[in-house]
Design an enzyme around this catalytic site. Structure first.
Site, PDB file in Angstrom:
ATOM      1  CG  HIS A   1      -1.929   1.067   1.272  1.00 20.03           C
ATOM      2  ND1 HIS A   1      -3.113   0.967   1.966  1.00 20.03           N
ATOM      3  CD2 HIS A   1      -1.938   2.310   0.719  1.00 20.03           C
ATOM      4  CE1 HIS A   1      -3.803   2.082   1.842  1.00 20.03           C
ATOM      5  NE2 HIS A   1      -3.104   2.937   1.095  1.00 20.03           N
TER       6      HIS A   1
ATOM      7  CG  HIS B   1      -1.157   6.215  -2.516  1.00 19.74           C
ATOM      8  ND1 HIS B   1      -2.298   6.058  -3.270  1.00 19.74           N
ATOM      9  CD2 HIS B   1      -1.450   5.738  -1.277  1.00 19.74           C
ATOM     10  CE1 HIS B   1      -3.251   5.515  -2.513  1.00 19.74           C
ATOM     11  NE2 HIS B   1      -2.755   5.305  -1.295  1.00 19.74           N
TER      12      HIS B   1
ATOM     13  CG  HIS C   1      -7.502   3.358  -0.487  1.00 20.67           C
ATOM     14  ND1 HIS C   1      -6.777   2.793  -1.501  1.00 20.67           N
ATOM     15  CD2 HIS C   1      -6.642   4.167   0.193  1.00 20.67           C
ATOM     16  CE1 HIS C   1      -5.526   3.237  -1.432  1.00 20.67           C
ATOM     17  NE2 HIS C   1      -5.406   4.067  -0.412  1.00 20.67           N
TER      18      HIS C   1
ATOM     19  CD  GLU D   1      -7.542   6.578   4.590  1.00 20.31           C
ATOM     20  OE1 GLU D   1      -8.040   6.644   3.449  1.00 20.31           O
ATOM     21  OE2 GLU D   1      -6.451   7.133   4.881  1.00 20.31           O
TER      22      GLU D   1
ATOM     23  CG  ASP E   1      -1.486   5.580   2.765  1.00 20.01           C
ATOM     24  OD1 ASP E   1      -1.723   5.392   1.560  1.00 20.01           O
ATOM     25  OD2 ASP E   1      -2.347   6.032   3.556  1.00 20.01           O
ATOM     26  CG  ASP E   2       0.131   8.885   0.649  1.00 18.63           C
ATOM     27  OD1 ASP E   2       0.227   8.874  -0.585  1.00 18.63           O
ATOM     28  OD2 ASP E   2      -0.890   8.506   1.264  1.00 18.63           O
TER      29      ASP E   2
HETATM   30  N1  HPA Z   1      -6.525   7.330   1.262  1.00 20.57           N
HETATM   31  C1  HPA Z   1      -7.182   7.708   0.179  1.00 20.57           C
HETATM   32  N2  HPA Z   1      -6.581   8.218  -0.883  1.00 20.57           N
HETATM   33  C2  HPA Z   1      -5.262   8.352  -0.872  1.00 20.57           C
HETATM   34  C3  HPA Z   1      -4.527   7.991   0.232  1.00 20.57           C
HETATM   35  C4  HPA Z   1      -5.192   7.431   1.345  1.00 20.57           C
HETATM   36  O1  HPA Z   1      -4.625   7.041   2.382  1.00 20.57           O
HETATM   37  N3  HPA Z   1      -3.238   8.261  -0.070  1.00 20.57           N
HETATM   38  C5  HPA Z   1      -3.204   8.765  -1.321  1.00 20.57           C
HETATM   39  N4  HPA Z   1      -4.437   8.834  -1.806  1.00 20.57           N
HETATM   40 ZN    ZN Z   2      -3.625   4.802   0.489  1.00 19.75          ZN
END
Ligand code: HPA
Ligand code: ZN
Length: 324
Positions: free
Chosen positions: A14, A16, A194, A197, A275-276
């Site tokens: 996971h 991006h 996703h 969340e 994630d990021d």
């Molecule tokens: N959630 C939804 N969209 C996203 C995320 C995330 O954690 N990171 C980058 N785009």
């Molecule tokens: Zn994500």
């Protein structure tokens, strides 16, 4: 413990790629492409990374991605991430990209996919890091836009293994994307999304039943629904959990409240991911370290989380066997 984590072969599921854009590279690419950023310098930008929910992050994330223009930019971005993978003993990574963010700015699919996959190929040759590429649809946009994006990707499907669904979750349920996911599956692509969340557990059911995903990204709101937890455990449907992301975006107030070890205890196939990482303060190593420090995760638990990553990945079974 740091050394134990560093030595674990890790798999990232996971991630991006636009979320690996470090402030220094953002400024360098802005300069290279003659783009002005609304921040004086790296320090000013870093102070803006004070998020209160998903949307407050997404606004900055899309703004930052605007510095990515050429194939070389996408290569440099991806290569910088892969250097971190190499340093942190990440042996396999399944990378999301958001083509709509770039297509809308007049950048074509070939530029984006070409730059990313050139870096992925180089990392495989140089370091043996294997990878997959997952095209994500932005859920705040229409299904028609997602379908057009999928059509634009058809010439590149030999380089893309799956589709995903990201961006603003609440109000954009998986059921909005049934047709485009059916088309993607008919094209031979795997599916993830996703869900859960910030959105409710019902979105996780929708992702499973209506989009037929093989993994759920985040999925932490599953703890609101015992029937769902039972299904995830029974069918061993992986959740790609992102601990530092969840605390930075206030999905959990603090790491000590995170549910990942409770999910592990309930036999859910939870995995650890970043994630990021450029926005949330850490890559794979730092995410595992946070679990050790703030949740007092044991070596055995950390090893199981890493093994779950191998199991939940799309790597060939022979490679899985070698890692387990
Ligand atoms: N959630 C939804 N969209 C996203 C995320 C995330 O954690 N990171 C980058 N785009
Ligand atoms: Zn994500």
């Amino acid at each position: 413990m740091k050394q134990f984590i560093a030595a674990l072969p890790k798999v990232e599921l996971h991630l991006h790629i636009e979320g690996t854009l470090e402030p220094e590279l953002m400024f360098a690419l802005a300069k290279r492409n003659g783009i002005s950023l609304p921040y004086a310098d790296v320090a000013a930008l870093a102070t803006a990374y004070d998020f209160h929910n998903l949307q407050s992050f997404l606004d900055l994330y899309y703004q930052g991605a605007a510095v990515l223009q050429t194939e070389q930019d996408f290569f440099d971005l991806t290569w910088a991430y892969l250097v971190r993978c190499h340093e942190q003993h990440v042996v396999h990574t399944e990378v999301f990209f958001d083509p709509q963010t770039h297509l809308v700015r007049g950048i074509d699919m070939g530029t984006v996919v070409g730059g990313i996959t050139a870096a992925l190929d180089k990392a495989e040759q140089q370091w043996g890091i294997s990878s997959c590429l997952i095209l994500c649809f932005l859920r705040h946009l229409s299904e028609a836009d997602a379908l057009a994006t999928l059509e634009a990707a058809i010439p590149y499907l030999d380089k893309i293994q799956g589709v995903g669904l990201d961006s603003s979750e609440v109000g954009n349920p998986p059921s909005k994307f049934v047709q485009v996911f059916a088309r993607a599956r008919a094209l031979g692509l795997k599916a993830v999304a996703h869900a859960g969340e910030e959105g409710p557990a019902s979105y996780i059911w929708e992702a499973l039943d209506q989009l037929q995903v093989c993994r759920v990204d985040h999925g932490v709101r599953s703890t609101d629904d015992p029937r769902l937890i039972a299904r995830l455990a029974e069918e061993q449907i992986p959740l790609t959990v992102c601990p530092l992301s969840n605390t930075r975006l206030k999905v959990f107030d603090q790491m000590a409240d995170h549910s990942i070890l409770r999910l592990l205890d309930q036999d859910v196939c939870v995995t650890v991911n970043s994630d990021d990482p450029a926005y949330f303060g850490g890559y794979m190593q730092e995410n595992f370290e946070a679990l050790a420090k703030d949740l007092k995760a044991s070596k055995e638990q950390l090893r199981q989380l890493a093994l779950n990553g191998v199991q939940a990945s799309w790597m060939p079974s022979l490679r899985k066997k070698r890692l387990i």
